[in-house]
Motif scaffolding. Structure first.
Motif, PDB file in Angstrom:
ATOM      1  N   LEU A 188       0.816  -1.106  -0.023  1.00 56.25           N
ATOM      2  CA  LEU A 188       0.048  -0.016  -0.022  1.00 56.25           C
ATOM      3  C   LEU A 188       0.888   1.091  -0.046  1.00 56.25           C
ATOM      4  CD1 LEU A 188      -2.913  -0.721   2.520  1.00 56.25           C
ATOM      5  CD2 LEU A 188      -3.310  -0.357   0.016  1.00 56.25           C
ATOM      6  N   LEU A 189       1.861   1.255   0.861  1.00 59.61           N
ATOM      7  CA  LEU A 189       2.671   2.570   0.991  1.00 59.61           C
ATOM      8  C   LEU A 189       3.451   2.589  -0.372  1.00 59.61           C
ATOM      9  CD1 LEU A 189       3.608   4.767   2.551  1.00 59.61           C
ATOM     10  CD2 LEU A 189       5.346   3.609   3.605  1.00 59.61           C
ATOM     11  N   ALA A 190       3.788   1.732  -0.836  1.00 64.08           N
ATOM     12  CA  ALA A 190       4.583   1.793  -2.076  1.00 64.08           C
ATOM     13  C   ALA A 190       3.942   2.418  -3.264  1.00 64.08           C
ATOM     14  CB  ALA A 190       5.003   0.331  -2.869  1.00 64.08           C
ATOM     15  N   ARG A 191       2.497   2.314  -3.320  1.00 59.87           N
ATOM     16  CA  ARG A 191       1.715   3.091  -4.294  1.00 59.87           C
ATOM     17  C   ARG A 191       1.850   4.548  -4.339  1.00 59.87           C
ATOM     18  NH1 ARG A 191      -4.624   0.706  -3.565  1.00 59.87           N
ATOM     19  NH2 ARG A 191      -4.315  -1.457  -3.307  1.00 59.87           N
ATOM     20  N   LEU A 192       2.397   5.168  -3.337  1.00 58.26           N
ATOM     21  CA  LEU A 192       2.526   6.645  -3.106  1.00 58.26           C
ATOM     22  C   LEU A 192       3.673   7.187  -3.930  1.00 58.26           C
ATOM     23  CD1 LEU A 192       1.588   7.296   0.520  1.00 58.26           C
ATOM     24  CD2 LEU A 192       0.000   7.336  -1.655  1.00 58.26           C
ATOM     25  N   GLY A 193       4.697   6.077  -4.136  1.00 58.46           N
ATOM     26  CA  GLY A 193       5.947   6.414  -4.986  1.00 58.46           C
ATOM     27  C   GLY A 193       6.807   7.136  -4.151  1.00 58.46           C
ATOM     28  N   ILE A 194       6.897   7.304  -2.919  1.00 56.89           N
ATOM     29  CA  ILE A 194       7.754   7.826  -2.092  1.00 56.89           C
ATOM     30  C   ILE A 194       8.854   6.772  -1.323  1.00 56.89           C
ATOM     31  CG2 ILE A 194       8.094   9.020   0.316  1.00 56.89           C
ATOM     32  CD1 ILE A 194       5.062   9.642   0.100  1.00 56.89           C
ATOM     33  N   PRO A 195      10.050   7.009  -1.469  1.00 64.78           N
ATOM     34  CA  PRO A 195      11.085   6.045  -1.075  1.00 64.78           C
ATOM     35  C   PRO A 195      11.041   5.662   0.145  1.00 64.78           C
ATOM     36  CG  PRO A 195      12.186   7.606  -2.439  1.00 64.78           C
ATOM     37  CD  PRO A 195      10.701   8.119  -2.316  1.00 64.78           C
ATOM     38  N   PHE A 196      11.061   4.304   0.690  1.00 66.47           N
ATOM     39  CA  PHE A 196      10.833   4.229   2.216  1.00 66.47           C
ATOM     40  C   PHE A 196      11.468   2.927   2.438  1.00 66.47           C
ATOM     41  CE2 PHE A 196       7.412   2.004   0.103  1.00 66.47           C
ATOM     42  CZ  PHE A 196       7.246   0.721   0.969  1.00 66.47           C
ATOM     43  N   ARG A 197      11.927   2.570   3.741  1.00 70.57           N
ATOM     44  CA  ARG A 197      12.322   1.197   4.285  1.00 70.57           C
ATOM     45  C   ARG A 197      11.365   0.803   5.072  1.00 70.57           C
ATOM     46  NH1 ARG A 197      16.404   2.124   7.704  1.00 70.57           N
ATOM     47  NH2 ARG A 197      15.951   4.724   7.773  1.00 70.57           N
ATOM     48  N   CYS A 198      11.248  -0.468   5.315  1.00 70.95           N
ATOM     49  CA  CYS A 198      10.608  -1.243   6.315  1.00 70.95           C
ATOM     50  C   CYS A 198      11.441  -1.702   7.321  1.00 70.95           C
ATOM     51  CB  CYS A 198       9.941  -2.575   5.646  1.00 70.95           C
ATOM     52  SG  CYS A 198       8.591  -2.159   4.358  1.00 70.95           S
ATOM     53  N   VAL A 199      10.943  -1.373   8.826  1.00 69.38           N
ATOM     54  CA  VAL A 199      11.874  -2.047   9.794  1.00 69.38           C
ATOM     55  C   VAL A 199      10.871  -2.506  10.836  1.00 69.38           C
ATOM     56  CG1 VAL A 199      13.252  -1.127  11.718  1.00 69.38           C
ATOM     57  CG2 VAL A 199      13.655   0.096   9.674  1.00 69.38           C
ATOM     58  N   PRO A 200      11.276  -4.056  11.328  1.00 68.14           N
ATOM     59  CA  PRO A 200      10.425  -4.485  12.229  1.00 68.14           C
ATOM     60  C   PRO A 200      10.552  -3.885  13.508  1.00 68.14           C
ATOM     61  CG  PRO A 200      11.792  -6.257  10.958  1.00 68.14           C
ATOM     62  CD  PRO A 200      12.451  -4.671  10.674  1.00 68.14           C
ATOM     63  N   PRO A 201       9.293  -3.657  13.991  1.00 71.51           N
ATOM     64  CA  PRO A 201       9.200  -2.935  15.477  1.00 71.51           C
ATOM     65  C   PRO A 201       9.774  -3.817  16.335  1.00 71.51           C
ATOM     66  CG  PRO A 201       6.918  -3.167  14.647  1.00 71.51           C
ATOM     67  CD  PRO A 201       7.958  -3.915  13.450  1.00 71.51           C
ATOM     68  N   PRO A 202      10.709  -3.433  17.189  1.00 68.74           N
ATOM     69  CA  PRO A 202      11.310  -4.161  18.323  1.00 68.74           C
ATOM     70  C   PRO A 202      10.295  -4.074  19.405  1.00 68.74           C
ATOM     71  CG  PRO A 202      12.518  -2.152  18.196  1.00 68.74           C
ATOM     72  CD  PRO A 202      11.654  -2.211  16.955  1.00 68.74           C
ATOM     73  N   PHE A 203       9.183  -4.505  19.474  1.00 69.38           N
ATOM     74  CA  PHE A 203       8.080  -4.560  20.230  1.00 69.38           C
ATOM     75  C   PHE A 203       7.170  -5.864  20.567  1.00 69.38           C
ATOM     76  CE2 PHE A 203       3.477  -3.230  20.554  1.00 69.38           C
ATOM     77  CZ  PHE A 203       3.397  -3.356  21.797  1.00 69.38           C
ATOM     78  N   ASP A 204       7.398  -6.278  21.777  1.00 70.72           N
ATOM     79  CA  ASP A 204       6.422  -7.527  21.878  1.00 70.72           C
ATOM     80  C   ASP A 204       5.106  -7.155  22.000  1.00 70.72           C
ATOM     81  OD1 ASP A 204       5.484  -9.980  22.468  1.00 70.72           O
ATOM     82  OD2 ASP A 204       6.786 -10.415  24.151  1.00 70.72           O
ATOM     83  N   GLU A 205       4.322  -7.496  21.131  1.00 69.57           N
ATOM     84  CA  GLU A 205       2.991  -7.052  20.977  1.00 69.57           C
ATOM     85  C   GLU A 205       2.083  -7.852  22.036  1.00 69.57           C
ATOM     86  OE1 GLU A 205      -0.928  -6.867  18.049  1.00 69.57           O
ATOM     87  OE2 GLU A 205       1.171  -6.705  17.274  1.00 69.57           O
ATOM     88  N   SER A 206       2.677  -9.141  22.120  1.00 64.39           N
ATOM     89  CA  SER A 206       1.829 -10.295  22.681  1.00 64.39           C
ATOM     90  C   SER A 206       2.018 -10.040  24.271  1.00 64.39           C
ATOM     91  CB  SER A 206       2.348 -11.663  22.322  1.00 64.39           C
ATOM     92  OG  SER A 206       3.737 -11.743  22.943  1.00 64.39           O
ATOM     93  N   ALA A 207       3.003  -9.210  24.774  1.00 64.47           N
ATOM     94  CA  ALA A 207       3.271  -8.940  25.975  1.00 64.47           C
ATOM     95  C   ALA A 207       2.563  -7.716  26.736  1.00 64.47           C
ATOM     96  CB  ALA A 207       4.691  -8.961  26.404  1.00 64.47           C
ATOM     97  N   PHE A 208       1.914  -6.827  25.949  1.00 63.54           N
ATOM     98  CA  PHE A 208       1.357  -5.550  25.988  1.00 63.54           C
ATOM     99  C   PHE A 208       0.255  -5.786  26.840  1.00 63.54           C
ATOM    100  CE2 PHE A 208      -1.232  -1.931  24.880  1.00 63.54           C
ATOM    101  CZ  PHE A 208      -0.242  -1.003  25.402  1.00 63.54           C
ATOM    102  N   PRO A 209      -0.115  -5.194  28.079  1.00 67.21           N
ATOM    103  CA  PRO A 209      -0.936  -5.257  28.941  1.00 67.21           C
ATOM    104  C   PRO A 209      -2.606  -4.498  28.031  1.00 67.21           C
ATOM    105  CG  PRO A 209       0.170  -3.517  29.629  1.00 67.21           C
ATOM    106  CD  PRO A 209       1.072  -4.132  28.444  1.00 67.21           C
ATOM    107  N   ARG A 210      -3.462  -5.689  28.038  1.00 64.82           N
ATOM    108  CA  ARG A 210      -4.632  -5.245  27.135  1.00 64.82           C
ATOM    109  C   ARG A 210      -5.653  -4.830  28.321  1.00 64.82           C
ATOM    110  NH1 ARG A 210      -4.310  -7.780  21.622  1.00 64.82           N
ATOM    111  NH2 ARG A 210      -2.079  -7.838  21.316  1.00 64.82           N
ATOM    112  N   GLU A 211      -5.747  -5.455  29.595  1.00 64.55           N
ATOM    113  CA  GLU A 211      -6.879  -5.222  30.319  1.00 64.55           C
ATOM    114  C   GLU A 211      -7.310  -3.845  30.618  1.00 64.55           C
ATOM    115  OE1 GLU A 211      -6.463  -7.249  34.015  1.00 64.55           O
ATOM    116  OE2 GLU A 211      -5.726  -9.253  33.189  1.00 64.55           O
TER     117      GLU A 211
END
Length: 205
Positions: free
Chosen positions: A29-52
């Motif tokens: 989707l982002l590539a459709r805009l024609g802007i140069p970009f990089r993808c970086v995996p977020p160093p964030f543990d989503e499964s450990a995030f408190p949701r209560e």
């Protein structure tokens, strides 16, 4: 075919643009805009995030922000886009099913009903943070168990919240989709994002 990572910054852009995601759908989707970009995996543990105690909307916004900020911490000079998408019904978030049986159970719950697809975006830059959330109303056709089982066997949506892939056969499960930006259902609402990026000086046609 997935677009290549873009390593070179456009001359008129104020900073590197980084997508804090490993999602091939957001990347395309982002590539459709024609802007140069990089993808970086977020160093964030989503499964450990408190949701209560967090309502679905608040949870989507917090997860998008945590992803963006975790990448911004290692890319301090970049404009970073973080996003998260949740399926919500009856005030409850439906996560990724993981197994065919759980996918069948989720789809049985959604069958014949309207639920929300919440897509949160957070953009961090030297100028601050911008947040927004897209709400799409998704009305699923009434499905019998045989139809649900056929769909799960065909698309294998085990890593998809809500147990459907709109990019594939999952679109056939729905009788109505109501929202402001159809790209939001894939994972990144480009209409709002274009406005943000133009405000940051990126050249978007």
């Amino acid at each position: 075919m997935s677009p290549p990572d873009h390593e070179t910054r456009a001359g008129a852009s104020p900073a590197d643009l980084v997508l804090a995601s490993t999602s091939p759908y957001r990347r395309e989707l982002l590539a459709r805009l024609g802007i140069p970009f990089r993808c970086v995996p977020p160093p964030f543990d989503e499964s450990a995030f408190p949701r209560e105690g967090l309502a679905p909307r608040a949870l989507a916004e917090r997860l998008a922000e945590e992803k963006a900020r975790s990448v911004a911490a290692i890319e301090p000079d970049a404009v970073v886009i973080g996003s998260d998408q949740l399926v919500a019904i009856d005030g409850e978030v439906l996560g990724k099913p993981g197994t065919p049986d759980r996918a069948i159970d989720q789809l049985a719950r959604l069958s014949g009903r309207t639920h929300e697809l919440l897509t949160a975006v957070v953009v961090t830059s030297a100028g601050g943070v911008e947040r927004y959330l897209d709400r799409t109303r998704m009305t699923m056709r009434a499905l019998d168990r045989a139809a649900i089982e056929r769909y799960v066997a065909a698309d294998r949506p085990l890593d998809c919240a809500g147990s459907y892939r709109l990019e594939d056969r999952g679109i056939a499960l729905f009788e109505a989709i109501e929202g402001e930006d159809y790209t939001a259902i894939v994972g990144l609402p480009l209409i709002r994002l274009v406005t943000t990026l133009r405000g940051l000086g990126f050249l978007v046609p």
